[in-house]
Design an enzyme around this catalytic site. Structure first.
Site, PDB file in Angstrom:
ATOM      1  N   THR C 125       0.814  -1.216   0.000  1.00 15.83           N
ATOM      2  CA  THR C 125       0.000   0.000   0.000  1.00 15.83           C
ATOM      3  C   THR C 125       0.854   1.277   0.000  1.00 15.83           C
ATOM      4  O   THR C 125       1.887   1.358   0.673  1.00 15.83           O
ATOM      5  CB  THR C 125      -0.923   0.008   1.237  1.00 15.83           C
ATOM      6  N   GLY C 130      -4.214   2.400  -2.846  1.00 12.55           N
ATOM      7  CA  GLY C 130      -4.840   1.546  -1.854  1.00 12.55           C
ATOM      8  C   GLY C 130      -5.500   0.402  -2.592  1.00 12.55           C
ATOM      9  O   GLY C 130      -4.858  -0.573  -2.973  1.00 12.55           O
ATOM     10  N   SER C 131      -6.820   0.547  -2.819  1.00  9.29           N
ATOM     11  CA  SER C 131      -7.526  -0.473  -3.600  1.00  9.29           C
ATOM     12  C   SER C 131      -6.963  -0.550  -5.020  1.00  9.29           C
ATOM     13  O   SER C 131      -6.925  -1.620  -5.624  1.00  9.29           O
ATOM     14  CB  SER C 131      -9.017  -0.135  -3.663  1.00  9.29           C
ATOM     15  N   GLY C 339     -25.152  -2.733  26.667  1.00  7.47           N
ATOM     16  CA  GLY C 339     -25.712  -1.404  26.916  1.00  7.47           C
ATOM     17  C   GLY C 339     -24.641  -0.412  27.331  1.00  7.47           C
ATOM     18  O   GLY C 339     -23.555  -0.392  26.761  1.00  7.47           O
ATOM     19  N   GLU C 363      -6.100  -5.836   3.837  1.00  5.63           N
ATOM     20  CA  GLU C 363      -5.902  -6.955   2.897  1.00  5.63           C
ATOM     21  C   GLU C 363      -6.998  -6.971   1.830  1.00  5.63           C
ATOM     22  O   GLU C 363      -7.526  -8.009   1.443  1.00  5.63           O
ATOM     23  CB  GLU C 363      -5.812  -8.289   3.638  1.00  5.63           C
TER      24      GLU C 363
END
Lengths: 396, 265, 385
Positions: C125, C130-131, C339, C363
């Site tokens: 990266t 990135g992608s 909660g 990943e």
């Protein structure tokens, strides 16, 4: 040697199976049966409602020391020429035992340049002080200390030897017992005399305090025991009291087996929450950092350490090292005392395995009361001083 | 360095609890574990082997099921083990225990160093290490919290005392008992566990060790348990009423009566 | 549930569970709070031989496969995903060497990774890639017996802690995706340095850092496979590692379910444990069912990968996609079951929720996983016609 099961008396109730810590008993055709895991601890014998279990009686010849040994001795541990409190406690208890037996109370003092301490020992009730003063004893070494004690015992033949269950005592005394070939009971919490047989009845916790056991050493002398500090009552000091000082000169062949290179005294406050047997915990109910003074005082009186809830730590009243609970330490002491602790779930998971839990809180609905062995709804600043006062009274 | 680690199999104290009603010991399927303090002894031995190389042997006395514990020790990385097991060993006090262990050490051909945990959680006596050292005529240092120096003929260790610690030089062969400060026990290793699967512990009885029946077990012991009883307290729930002062005094009296607070006899 | 694990696999599970319970749980909150790298825990994992889990036996490892890795990672993640990420990232760095390394490279690097003596890391990266991994800018040029690398890598797990890095860089920009190559870079190589350490939402025990290559010179024999194989190395590595991310998801989801169910049994409202209220019980039922479904998918894909199958991209992407979406849902619902308690740092579930989020991102984001699955479906059904 065996565990004997009277099959005619056994009703197959299973009490002994539940009691056995080793899984050494089975029920076979509705009768108890012992397997190879048996350690002859005797727990089952005590619980059987039908008295169907017994340990085979062993007949052993008592060695000649049993008839000829007389006198009660206290090992007067000293560190840098200072006697720890436990020595006075041992002399107090030793004096009572010696009176019951009609014998003298002696103290054994080992070290270098420590003769001045003899006066203190006399003042605390010793009638004789056996002094081994030698440069070779200047530093603690198990080897030479044990050898000197063993030779003194062989020469003087006391019937009882008591020592403090301190780090030094717990290291040295087992070696001495092995050297003179006699029995030793560690960490006693109770000592008494069986006058008929001149036996020392030694009571101590076993299985992490889950049961108490009384132990005797019938056939060898001296009967040796180590005793926890703060357990026995001191005798009233008699300033100026004197007695006989018996010097013991070290044989030339003795020398230390190890060498102490450096001595480091503990610096600052140590917090060992997980190992402590008594933990006194302060919570938000203390109202401020000064509230911990009272917590410290109670912890000290009980030989325990100080713990804190997350609330008290986050408020900055005490350091994180004291924190008990999910985000702190998990503890399971013999005695837990919560002062102004409400008992948030995250705190309870960190302490609920404590053997005995005492809770003091002003709120009767505080969740900590649901796990408390003893609960007090009240102001801790009134309750704790009363506890301290009562402790002081009882200890005399 | 040849190191013998003494291990004891003990009931898992977490599973030994007192029944609040009957005051008898309750156990939920007695899990038997390596005495937790002995894990520190094991860790000390493993650290030493990393530093100076050598071999670690695990020695235990116990019933046949203790073989399982030796297998566990192999999983932690111990090289070999010896189980001292014999019906005659049952009921041993520390005197009789050290007789068997000393014979076991000789059976293994002795060692440069023997490492014991400071005490066992079931007996809590802390006597076996020093007693064993005496039996073997070895110098000892108890309550070791760090090993500063490890050489072929001596160790320099830190001995924990009540008021601090001392740096002590111990000639070898010798014996140490260790406390938890020695280092957090490492987990077992996968390779060790795979070896452990195939490990069969050698077993030696009294005869093989050259011990007579009256030297070991209950018969060879000086001390006898004459009474076992439950301490008070555990399990009960009680709110102590009244004004704060009275309640404060009452709780101390209860704790003393329960023998939770010990004043003396 | 019986997952039909072998004796050795059960041993791995039990050992990792023991380490997770005894060593990881007591320190996870502190590691998270202080963003502290779990050095002691990595030492314990090394002593337990776990860094050798998937390393072939001839290089000092245990020769385990994808399923063994998944079992180990799941158990560690049940206690702390920050710790399991640190552990798993070393394998991510090792996979390129296992899959594509030369005999010499394997002999040099795998034994020291297997022993845990050195951590590994994987660096692909970049700030603008990135992608879109094809957009990486880091370059490597050949100069005699050396490669010279220039550029920087972003968000590298184990950055600064690892001593062996598998790095993807462009060797021939004109060839597009076929112009990238994979290299082994070691800590201490001239021109290689570690930049800023990131501050993160979750997995805060793990180290995430920037890697900087400034005329970084490495011997030419550090090239993995051949020039131009960089993206093949990366994709084959991800094919192997993605089920492991799924296993992290199963672990953290199971951990959150454990906490939620235990809490719901003890927490009383309206005088009854809240688990007896259908609103809560149904939430827990859905959580438990989804965790089992996710685990079943991870284990079956891991077994498929270990069978030696070639076309594993789709299955591997599925084994990452589904469990990580489930983990986000289950951890979020665990906070809901607890909660107000769940929202507080006194309880571990808020950390689990923060940790789970990364699993949908790293990943390959789950959007990218869907792309992979979509493309594979297109191919499959194209062939079927």
């Amino acid at each position: 040697m065996a565990l004997i099961i009277d099959k005619t008396a056994c009703t197959g109730c299973g009490s002994c199976l539940d009691a056995c810590p080793f899984g050494a008993l089975d029920l076979v055709e509705d009768k108890a049966q012992v397997n190879d895991n048996c350690t002859l601890c005797g727990t089952c014998v005590e619980v059987c409602p039908e008295s169907a279990l017994s340990l085979e009686d062993i007949q052993r010849a008592a060695d000649e020391r049993t008839a000829t040994s007389r006198g009660v001795w206290v090992f007067a541990e000293q560190r840098d020429g200072v006697l720890p409190e436990v020595v006075a406690e041992l002399l107090g208890q030793g004096g009572r035992l010696a009176a019951d037996l009609g014998v003298e109370l002696g103290a054994v003092l080992l070290g270098h340049g420590v003769e001045a301490l003899a006066a203190e020992l006399f003042a605390q009730g010793a009638q004789k002080v056996y002094l081994a003063d030698d440069p070779r004893l200047a530093q603690f070494d198990d080897g030479i200390y044990a050898a000197v004690l063993a030779r003194l015992i062989a020469r003087e033949r006391p019937e009882i030897l008591l020592a403090g269950a301190t780090a030094l005592g717990r290291s040295l005394i087992p070696r001495v017992a092995t050297a003179v070939a006699t029995g030793l009971t560690a960490d006693c919490t109770g000592l008494a005399i069986d006058p008929a047989r001149r036996l020392l009845l030694q009571t101590r916790p076993a299985f992490g305090g889950n049961i108490m056991a009384t132990i005797i050493c019938p056939d060898a002398r001296p009967q040796m025991a180590t005793v926890r500090p703060r357990v026995m009552k001191k005798a009233l000091p008699q300033p100026g009291a004197t007695g006989e000082l018996v010097r013991y000169d070290l044989d030339a062949d003795l020398k230390p087996s190890t060498q102490v290179l450096e001595v480091v005294r503990a610096i600052g406050e140590q917090v060992n929450l997980t190992a402590a047997e008594v933990v006194v915990v302060g919570g938000r109910g203390l109202g401020g950092p000064e509230g911990f003074d009272l917590v410290r005082e109670l912890a000290q009186a009980l030989g325990g350490v100080v713990g804190a809830t997350r609330g008290a730590v986050d408020a900055g009243w005490i350091g994180h090292a004291h924190q008990v609970g999910q985000t702190g330490r998990t503890i399971g002491p013999k005695l837990y005392i919560g002062l102004g602790v409400s008992g948030a779930v995250q705190h309870l998971v960190g302490m609920q395995s404590s053997d005995v839990i005492v809770a003091v809180n002003t709120d009767p609905n505080a969740p900590i009361f649901s796990v408390a062995t003893y609960g007090i709804v009240g102001n801790l600043f009134a309750v704790v001083p009363a506890m301290l006062a009562r402790l002081k009274e009882l200890r005399g | 360095m040849k190191i013998i680690v003494c291990l004891k199999q003990v009931p898992d104290t977490a599973s030994v609890k007192l029944d609040p009603v009957t005051h008898t010991l309750k156990r939920e399927g007695v899990a038997a574990v390596i005495n937790p303090f002995d894990l520190f002894a094991l860790e000390a031995a493993l650290q030493l082997r990393e530093r100076v190389g050598g071999q670690i042997l695990a020695l235990t006395m116990g019933p046949p099921q203790a073989a399982e514990m030796l297998r566990e020790a192999i999983g932690y990385g111990v090289d070999d083990g010896l189980l001292l097991s014999d019906r005659a060993f049952a009921g041993a006090d520390t005197w009789a225990t050290t007789a068997a262990l000393a014979a076991g050490v000789r059976h293994l051909g002795g060692a440069d160093l023997i490492v014991c945990g400071k005490q066992a959680v079931d007996g809590d006596t802390a006597q076996v290490g020093p007693g064993l050292a005496m039996r073997l005529g070895l110098p000892q240092v108890a309550f070791v919290k760090a090993i500063r120096e490890a050489a072929a003929d001596h160790l320099v260790v830190e001995r924990q005392m009540d008021d601090g610690y001392e740096v002590v030089s111990l000639p070898l062969p010798g014996l140490i008992t260790v406390v938890r400060e020695i280092g957090e026990p490492r987990p077992p290793s996968l390779k060790g566990k795979m070896r452990a699967k195939k490990f069969e512990a050698p077993v030696a009885g009294a005869a093989a060790l050259g011990l007579a029946e009256d030297q070991v077990g209950l018969r060879g012991s000086f001390t006898q348990v004459v009474e076992v009883f439950a301490p008070g307290a555990a399990g009960q729930r009680e709110m102590l009423p009244g004004p704060a002062e009275a309640a404060g005094r009452a709780v101390i009296d209860r704790l003393v009566a329960d023998k939770v607070i010990l004043l003396g006899s | 549930m019986d997952y039909f694990l072998s004796e050795d696999q059960l041993m791995i599970r039990d050992l990792c569970r023991q380490i997770a319970e005894e060593r990881v749980k007591p320190v996870r909150a502190e590691l998270d709070e202080k963003e502290q790298f779990p050095r002691e825990l990595m030492k314990a994992l090394a002593q337990a031989d776990l860094f050798g889990l998937i390393i072939p036996e001839q290089y000092g490892g245990l020769g385990g496969g994808c399923l063994e890795n998944c079992i180990a990672v799941e158990e560690l993640s049940r206690a702390c995903v920050g710790v399991s990420t640190t552990f798993a990232a070393s394998f991510l760095g090792a996979y390129p060497i296992i899959l594509f390394g030369s005999e010499e490279q394997k002999a040099k690097y795998l034994p020291i990774i297997a022993s845990g003596e050195r951590l590994a890391a994987f660096a692909l990266t970049e700030s603008a890639a990135g992608s879109d991994a094809g957009a990486i800018q880091t370059q490597a040029r050949r100069e005699g017996d050396e490669y010279v690398i220039n550029g920087s890598k972003q968000w590298i797990t184990n950055g600064g802690e690892a001593r062996i890095y598998s790095v993807i860089a462009i060797t021939d920009r004109s060839k597009g995706a076929r112009g990238a190559s994979a290299f082994i870079v070691e800590e201490g190589d001239p021109g290689f340095s570690v930049g800023k350490k990131e501050i993160k939402l979750g997995i805060r025990a793990s180290a995430t850092a920037e890697l900087i290559f400034n005329e970084c010179r490495i011997p030419a024999d550090r090239l993995l496979a051949r020039e131009g194989m960089g993206f093949v190395v990366a994709m084959r590595t991800f094919d192997k590692s993605r089920p492991g991310v799924g296993a992290q998801a199963v672990g953290v989801a199971q951990g959150a379910l454990d906490e939620a169910a235990a809490f719901a049994r003890t927490r009383k409202q309206f005088d009854k444990p809240i688990i007896t209220f259908q609103a809560v019980a149904h939430m827990l039922a859905d959580m438990a069912t989804k965790v089992e479904a996710a685990r079943a998918l991870v284990y079956s894909v891991a077994r498929f990968v270990d069978s030696g199958a070639k076309d594993i991209s789709k299955a591997s992407a599925m084994a990452k996609l589904f469990p990580t979406d489930i983990a986000m849902e289950v951890t979020t619902n665990a906070v809901q079951v607890l909660g107000g308690h769940g929202y507080m740092r006194d309880y571990p579930v808020e950390k689990m929720m923060r940790d789970a989020k990364i699993l949908q991102i790293y990943e390959g984001t789950n959007q990218i996983q869907r792309n992979v699955i979509g493309q594979e479906l297109n191919k499959e059904y194209g062939r079927a016609k």
